[in-house]
Design an enzyme around this catalytic site. Structure first.
Site, short mmCIF file in Angstrom:
data_model
loop_
_atom_site.label_atom_id
_atom_site.label_comp_id
_atom_site.label_asym_id
_atom_site.label_seq_id
_atom_site.Cartn_x
_atom_site.Cartn_y
_atom_site.Cartn_z
N CYS A 34 -36.89 33.71 -36.72
CA CYS A 34 -37.20 33.72 -38.16
C CYS A 34 -37.29 35.15 -38.68
CB CYS A 34 -38.52 32.97 -38.37
SG CYS A 34 -39.10 33.00 -40.07
N CYS A 82 -40.11 35.81 -41.12
CA CYS A 82 -41.43 35.93 -40.48
C CYS A 82 -41.59 37.28 -39.80
CB CYS A 82 -41.61 34.84 -39.42
SG CYS A 82 -41.17 33.19 -39.96
N ASP A 83 -40.58 37.71 -39.08
CA ASP A 83 -40.75 38.83 -38.15
C ASP A 83 -39.98 40.09 -38.51
OD1 ASP A 83 -42.39 37.20 -36.63
OD2 ASP A 83 -40.73 36.41 -35.45
C1 LIG Z 1 -42.14 31.58 -33.12
C2 LIG Z 1 -42.27 31.22 -34.58
C3 LIG Z 1 -42.90 32.10 -35.43
C4 LIG Z 1 -43.06 31.78 -36.77
N1 LIG Z 1 -43.68 32.68 -37.58
C5 LIG Z 1 -43.90 32.35 -38.86
C6 LIG Z 1 -44.60 33.25 -39.73
O1 LIG Z 1 -45.01 34.35 -39.34
N2 LIG Z 1 -44.78 32.86 -41.02
C7 LIG Z 1 -44.32 31.66 -41.51
O2 LIG Z 1 -44.56 31.36 -42.67
N3 LIG Z 1 -43.64 30.81 -40.72
C8 LIG Z 1 -43.42 31.12 -39.43
N4 LIG Z 1 -42.71 30.28 -38.63
C9 LIG Z 1 -42.19 29.03 -39.22
C10 LIG Z 1 -43.33 28.01 -39.35
O3 LIG Z 1 -44.01 27.90 -38.14
C11 LIG Z 1 -42.77 26.67 -39.78
O4 LIG Z 1 -42.08 26.81 -41.00
C12 LIG Z 1 -43.86 25.63 -39.98
O5 LIG Z 1 -44.65 25.50 -38.82
C13 LIG Z 1 -43.28 24.27 -40.32
O6 LIG Z 1 -44.33 23.38 -40.46
P1 LIG Z 1 -44.14 21.80 -40.36
O7 LIG Z 1 -45.50 21.23 -40.45
O8 LIG Z 1 -43.11 21.35 -41.30
O9 LIG Z 1 -43.51 21.53 -38.92
P2 LIG Z 1 -43.83 22.02 -37.45
O10 LIG Z 1 -44.63 23.28 -37.45
O11 LIG Z 1 -42.52 21.99 -36.77
O12 LIG Z 1 -44.78 20.87 -36.87
C14 LIG Z 1 -44.24 19.61 -36.59
C15 LIG Z 1 -45.31 18.75 -35.97
O13 LIG Z 1 -44.77 17.45 -35.76
C16 LIG Z 1 -45.10 17.00 -34.48
N5 LIG Z 1 -44.12 16.02 -34.01
C17 LIG Z 1 -42.82 16.19 -33.68
N6 LIG Z 1 -42.29 15.04 -33.24
C18 LIG Z 1 -43.29 14.13 -33.29
C19 LIG Z 1 -43.40 12.74 -32.95
N7 LIG Z 1 -42.37 12.05 -32.46
N8 LIG Z 1 -44.60 12.14 -33.11
C20 LIG Z 1 -45.65 12.81 -33.64
N9 LIG Z 1 -45.60 14.08 -33.98
C21 LIG Z 1 -44.44 14.74 -33.80
C22 LIG Z 1 -45.16 18.26 -33.62
O14 LIG Z 1 -45.97 18.03 -32.47
C23 LIG Z 1 -45.81 19.23 -34.61
O15 LIG Z 1 -47.21 19.11 -34.55
C24 LIG Z 1 -42.54 30.56 -37.28
C25 LIG Z 1 -41.88 29.67 -36.43
C26 LIG Z 1 -41.75 29.99 -35.09
C27 LIG Z 1 -41.03 29.02 -34.18
#
Ligand SMILES: Cc1cc2nc3c(=O)[nH]c(=O)nc-3n(C[C@H](O)[C@H](O)[C@H](O)COP(=O)(O)OP(=O)(O)OC[C@H]3O[C@@H](n4cnc5c(N)ncnc54)[C@H](O)[C@@H]3O)c2cc1C
Length: 308
Positions: A136, A139-140
């Site tokens: 990302c 992010c970084d």
């Molecule tokens: C290494 C890294 C660093 C990042 N740094 C930043 C940053 O500095 N700033 C920023 O704004 N964004 C950052 N991001 C991006 C950010 O983390 C994501 O945009 C954000 O977490 C997305 O949120 P979400 O809730 O949509 O999904 P996710 O964070 O992907 O969460 C999905 C959830 O769904 C659950 N899930 C999946 N499948 C199932 C299932 N079958 N049953 C039940 N639950 C399930 C997972 O366990 C998880 O808890 C980073 C991402 C990564 C990978």
């Protein structure tokens, strides 16, 4: 499977979108049940410092932020289940959700199961994630001032991210497995005309190497088979995202990006089923935008439930 319980609303996924939805649904007195899945607090839990989530001027650890969201949602009555969704049935009312531990029915669902950045699957990738390997640029990017970095990928996202990184890095070398980009012509011409951007064509990364942080890449030219170890300050990987939609197959409309198609109220093609965060967002992919979508989905779901 035997039905364990009926809920007005269930939230599937325990990342920033899901916990924010749980907070809003909890404050609407809907007693939401949130199913976390395997990655508690979602992708953000993989990073030790989030600097772009408002309210934390010094930054905040991803797991710390998730823990705070968890506590805040529980304070307003959310119940958290540490289990994984195995199947959903959106054809029936109430909707059915089966977990490993049993099945639930719900009048409304918010799907927030996120997405996973596609991985290269090479040695060192997992080990150095957050220590020089990033998925990302938004992010970084700011951690890479005056650095010499590499970007793996050749599509629109990779090129957009490389162009964004030119604000910080001294040089960005795009490593692409083909001899031409898949990105659109305008982006390509911007990249080619940017003196900070260089290209390594027909090339793949075979290994990511380092000590405390990434220091080298083992690369291979696919045409000649020649391998070489090159120095780097960090590597960004932008080869696509996989939205976690497998358990929904054929039940809800998807976009051309494989994300769930939602309208401006976060409602999916199935009335009463809402989606939020990266599972419904191919563009922004941030903690703050995912949390915002979670809030919007919960407000819409609340209105929907009150209208029944
Ligand atoms: C290494 C890294 C660093 C990042 N740094 C930043 C940053 O500095 N700033 C920023 O704004 N964004 C950052 N991001 C991006 C950010 O983390 C994501 O945009 C954000 O977490 C997305 O949120 P979400 O809730 O949509 O999904 P996710 O964070 O992907 O969460 C999905 C959830 O769904 C659950 N899930 C999946 N499948 C199932 C299932 N079958 N049953 C039940 N639950 C399930 C997972 O366990 C998880 O808890 C980073 C991402 C990564 C990978």
């Amino acid at each position: 499977m035997e039905i364990v319980e009926h809920r007005q609303i269930m939230i599937l996924g325990g990342g920033p979108a899901g916990f924010t939805a749980a907070l809003y649904a909890g404050r609407a007195d809907l007693k939401p049940l949130l199913v976390t899945g395997m990655t508690l607090y979602g992708q953000a839990s993989q990073t030790h410092c989030i600097e772009n989530y408002p309210g934390f001027p010094e930054g905040v650890g991803g797991s710390d932020l998730g823990q705070r969201m968890n506590e805040q949602s529980k304070r307003f009555g959310a119940e958290i289940v540490y289990d994984t969704v195995q199947c959903v049935n959106l054809q029936q009312r109430p909707f059915e959700v089966c977990l490993s531990s049993g099945s639930y029915t719900a009048d409304s669902l918010i799907i927030s199961m996120g997405a996973d950045a596609r991985k290269l699957g090479v040695p060192g990738e997992r080990e150095f994630t957050g220590r020089g390997v990033s998925y990302c640029a938004t992010c970084d990017g700011a951690f890479n001032k005056e650095k010499e970095i590499h970007m793996v990928g050749g599509g629109d996202s990779a090129i957009e991210e490389a162009l964004f990184l030119t604000r910080f890095a001294r040089s960005i070398t795009i490593i692409h497995r083909r001899d031409q980009l898949r990105a659109g012509a305008i982006l390509e011409s911007r990249a080619r005309n940017n003196p900070k951007i260089h290209f390594l064509w027909d090339t793949v990364v075979r290994e990511i190497i380092g000590g405390d942080t990434v220091s080298h890449l083992l690369i291979e030219n696919l045409k000649t088979g020649q391998q070489e170890t090159i120095a780097t300050d960090g590597v960004f990987i932008s080869i696509g995202h996989n939205p976690n939609t497998a358990v929904l197959e054929g039940q809800v409309k998807l976009t051309e990006f494989g994300t769930i198609d939602v309208d401006k109220h976060m409602e999916t093609s199935v009335k009463g089923v809402f989606a939020a965060g990266e599972i419904a967002d191919p563009y922004f992919r941030q903690v703050v935008t995912s949390a915002g979508m979670g809030a919007a989905a919960a407000i819409s779901a609340t209105k929907y439930l009150f209208s029944l």
